[in-house]
Design a protein around this motif. Structure first.
Motif, mmCIF file in Angstrom:
data_model
loop_
_atom_site.group_PDB
_atom_site.id
_atom_site.type_symbol
_atom_site.label_atom_id
_atom_site.label_comp_id
_atom_site.label_asym_id
_atom_site.label_seq_id
_atom_site.Cartn_x
_atom_site.Cartn_y
_atom_site.Cartn_z
ATOM 1 N N ILE A 3 0.831 -1.204 0.000
ATOM 2 C CA ILE A 3 0.000 0.000 0.000
ATOM 3 C C ILE A 3 0.867 1.256 0.000
ATOM 4 O O ILE A 3 0.560 2.233 -0.704
ATOM 5 C CB ILE A 3 -0.933 0.008 1.231
ATOM 6 N N LEU A 4 1.960 1.242 0.754
ATOM 7 C CA LEU A 4 2.853 2.405 0.791
ATOM 8 C C LEU A 4 3.477 2.665 -0.571
ATOM 9 O O LEU A 4 3.588 3.821 -1.010
ATOM 10 C CB LEU A 4 3.950 2.183 1.842
ATOM 11 N N VAL A 5 3.882 1.598 -1.258
ATOM 12 C CA VAL A 5 4.483 1.762 -2.590
ATOM 13 C C VAL A 5 3.443 2.263 -3.586
ATOM 14 O O VAL A 5 3.746 3.108 -4.444
ATOM 15 C CB VAL A 5 5.108 0.434 -3.069
ATOM 16 N N LEU A 6 2.221 1.792 -3.466
ATOM 17 C CA LEU A 6 1.156 2.271 -4.357
ATOM 18 C C LEU A 6 0.876 3.757 -4.120
ATOM 19 O O LEU A 6 0.696 4.523 -5.082
ATOM 20 C CB LEU A 6 -0.116 1.454 -4.141
ATOM 21 N N LEU A 7 0.833 4.161 -2.861
ATOM 22 C CA LEU A 7 0.639 5.577 -2.548
ATOM 23 C C LEU A 7 1.788 6.423 -3.080
ATOM 24 O O LEU A 7 1.575 7.520 -3.619
ATOM 25 C CB LEU A 7 0.509 5.768 -1.033
ATOM 26 N N LEU A 8 3.003 5.897 -2.959
ATOM 27 C CA LEU A 8 4.173 6.611 -3.473
ATOM 28 C C LEU A 8 4.087 6.750 -4.985
ATOM 29 O O LEU A 8 4.442 7.802 -5.535
ATOM 30 C CB LEU A 8 5.447 5.867 -3.078
ATOM 31 N N SER A 9 3.608 5.711 -5.660
ATOM 32 C CA SER A 9 3.455 5.768 -7.119
ATOM 33 C C SER A 9 2.504 6.888 -7.519
ATOM 34 O O SER A 9 2.782 7.657 -8.455
ATOM 35 C CB SER A 9 2.926 4.427 -7.647
ATOM 36 N N TYR A 10 1.394 6.977 -6.805
ATOM 37 C CA TYR A 10 0.429 8.047 -7.101
ATOM 38 C C TYR A 10 1.036 9.422 -6.825
ATOM 39 O O TYR A 10 0.871 10.357 -7.624
ATOM 40 C CB TYR A 10 -0.841 7.854 -6.277
ATOM 41 N N LEU A 11 1.751 9.552 -5.713
ATOM 42 C CA LEU A 11 2.359 10.838 -5.358
ATOM 43 C C LEU A 11 3.424 11.240 -6.362
ATOM 44 O O LEU A 11 3.537 12.422 -6.726
ATOM 45 C CB LEU A 11 2.943 10.762 -3.949
ATOM 46 N N LEU A 12 4.225 10.279 -6.822
ATOM 47 C CA LEU A 12 5.235 10.579 -7.840
ATOM 48 C C LEU A 12 4.559 11.093 -9.109
ATOM 49 O O LEU A 12 4.983 12.083 -9.704
ATOM 50 C CB LEU A 12 6.054 9.331 -8.156
ATOM 51 N N GLY A 13 3.501 10.397 -9.525
ATOM 52 C CA GLY A 13 2.776 10.832 -10.716
ATOM 53 C C GLY A 13 2.146 12.200 -10.551
ATOM 54 O O GLY A 13 2.001 12.950 -11.520
ATOM 55 N N SER A 14 1.789 12.533 -9.324
ATOM 56 C CA SER A 14 1.094 13.802 -9.048
ATOM 57 C C SER A 14 2.001 15.030 -9.138
ATOM 58 O O SER A 14 1.500 16.157 -9.204
ATOM 59 C CB SER A 14 0.466 13.762 -7.652
ATOM 60 N N ILE A 15 3.317 14.826 -9.106
ATOM 61 C CA ILE A 15 4.230 15.975 -9.121
ATOM 62 C C ILE A 15 4.008 16.798 -10.392
ATOM 63 O O ILE A 15 4.273 16.327 -11.498
ATOM 64 C CB ILE A 15 5.695 15.516 -9.037
ATOM 65 N N PRO A 16 3.517 18.033 -10.285
ATOM 66 C CA PRO A 16 3.176 18.852 -11.464
ATOM 67 C C PRO A 16 4.353 19.690 -11.958
ATOM 68 O O PRO A 16 4.343 20.918 -11.855
ATOM 69 C CB PRO A 16 2.043 19.728 -10.932
ATOM 70 N N ILE A 17 5.345 19.020 -12.498
ATOM 71 C CA ILE A 17 6.561 19.734 -12.912
ATOM 72 C C ILE A 17 6.255 20.808 -13.958
ATOM 73 O O ILE A 17 6.888 21.868 -13.979
ATOM 74 C CB ILE A 17 7.627 18.741 -13.440
ATOM 75 N N GLY A 18 5.270 20.546 -14.816
ATOM 76 C CA GLY A 18 4.915 21.541 -15.830
ATOM 77 C C GLY A 18 4.433 22.841 -15.204
ATOM 78 O O GLY A 18 4.791 23.933 -15.654
ATOM 79 N N LEU A 19 3.649 22.721 -14.150
ATOM 80 C CA LEU A 19 3.156 23.906 -13.434
ATOM 81 C C LEU A 19 4.321 24.681 -12.840
ATOM 82 O O LEU A 19 4.379 25.915 -12.945
ATOM 83 C CB LEU A 19 2.194 23.473 -12.340
ATOM 84 N N TRP A 20 5.255 23.966 -12.220
ATOM 85 C CA TRP A 20 6.375 24.626 -11.551
ATOM 86 C C TRP A 20 7.346 25.258 -12.542
ATOM 87 O O TRP A 20 7.855 26.345 -12.297
ATOM 88 C CB TRP A 20 7.090 23.617 -10.648
ATOM 89 N N ILE A 21 7.595 24.579 -13.646
ATOM 90 C CA ILE A 21 8.472 25.152 -14.675
ATOM 91 C C ILE A 21 7.850 26.430 -15.237
ATOM 92 O O ILE A 21 8.531 27.446 -15.428
ATOM 93 C CB ILE A 21 8.714 24.144 -15.811
ATOM 94 N N ALA A 22 6.546 26.393 -15.498
ATOM 95 C CA ALA A 22 5.871 27.568 -16.052
ATOM 96 C C ALA A 22 5.918 28.748 -15.091
ATOM 97 O O ALA A 22 6.029 29.908 -15.519
ATOM 98 C CB ALA A 22 4.420 27.219 -16.390
ATOM 99 N N ARG A 23 5.872 28.473 -13.809
ATOM 100 C CA ARG A 23 5.931 29.555 -12.819
ATOM 101 C C ARG A 23 7.256 30.293 -12.876
ATOM 102 O O ARG A 23 7.325 31.482 -12.512
ATOM 103 C CB ARG A 23 5.693 28.993 -11.420
ATOM 104 N N LEU A 24 8.308 29.624 -13.294
ATOM 105 C CA LEU A 24 9.603 30.288 -13.448
ATOM 106 C C LEU A 24 9.530 31.388 -14.504
ATOM 107 O O LEU A 24 10.342 32.312 -14.506
ATOM 108 C CB LEU A 24 10.687 29.276 -13.836
ATOM 109 N N TYR A 25 8.556 31.264 -15.392
ATOM 110 C CA TYR A 25 8.347 32.255 -16.456
ATOM 111 C C TYR A 25 7.146 33.152 -16.132
ATOM 112 O O TYR A 25 6.626 33.840 -17.014
ATOM 113 C CB TYR A 25 8.117 31.543 -17.797
#
Length: 198
Positions: A3-25
């Motif tokens: 269950i912990l690994v499954l939760l980690l998988s979801y959390l990893l997928g949830s990281i919104p790198i596109g949102l954060w990169i765009a904020r730099l601009y």
């Protein structure tokens, strides 16, 4: 542990790198263009450099989720769940009030770790279709379907075929509006001018 690994998988997928990169601009990518946090919307509104960074990270996080599952010795059922949850995390991010991207790059990441040969073949095929048609959506949907067909043809394990089928269905679902625009001839091509805010 599973269950912990499954939760980690979801959390990893949830990281919104596109949102954060765009904020730099100083851009809220959820309010321009398609509102999508993926590489395509980043490319159209910011440029190729940031888009490639987002693409690479989205592929990486999908692959990492499955890799971690393997390191913990999870069974095939849980490995399939890790892959699907990583993509669901990207599509329905915990950090974006359960909104997000379309899951294509993250799906490729899981495929590359699950079955490197099929993953690479799928990525090449998808990029080829995108290059020929200049439609990212067409390449994405055809790539998802092709992955399933290649796994079946190659005689790979059932859990991989089921996982790829789930990923393909998610890609088709998130691209349902794109499919309608392809049918009506209004879908945007790669290289179209910068999108305007909603």
């Amino acid at each position: 542990m599973e269950i912990l690994v499954l939760l980690l998988s979801y959390l990893l997928g949830s990281i919104p790198i596109g949102l954060w990169i765009a904020r730099l601009y100083n851009i809220d990518i959820t309010k321009v263009g398609s509102g999508n946090i993926g590489a395509t919307n980043i490319q159209r509104n910011i440029g190729w450099g940031p888009a490639l960074v987002v693409l690479a990270f989205d592929i990486f996080k999908g692959g990492l989720a499955l890799y971690i599952g393997r390191q913990f010795g999870l069974t095939d059922f849980y490995l399939a769940a890790c892959a699907l949850l990583a993509v669901l995390g990207h599509n329905y991010s915990l950090f974006l009030k359960f909104k997000g991207g379309k899951g294509v790059a993250t799906s490729i990441g899981t495929l590359l770790v699950m079955n490197p040969l099929i993953g690479l073949g799928t990525a090449i095929l998808a990029v080829g279709i995108m290059y020929l048609t200049r439609f990212v959506s067409a390449g994405s949907m055809m790539g998802g379907i092709a992955a399933v067909m290649l796994l079946i043809y190659h005689g790979d394990p059932l859990w991989q075929i089921v996982t790829a089928s789930g990923l393909a269905l998610l890609i088709l679902w998130t691209h349902r509006d794109n499919f309608k625009r392809l049918q009506s001839g209004t879908e945007r091509r790669i290289g179209t001018p910068k999108d305007t805010p909603k």
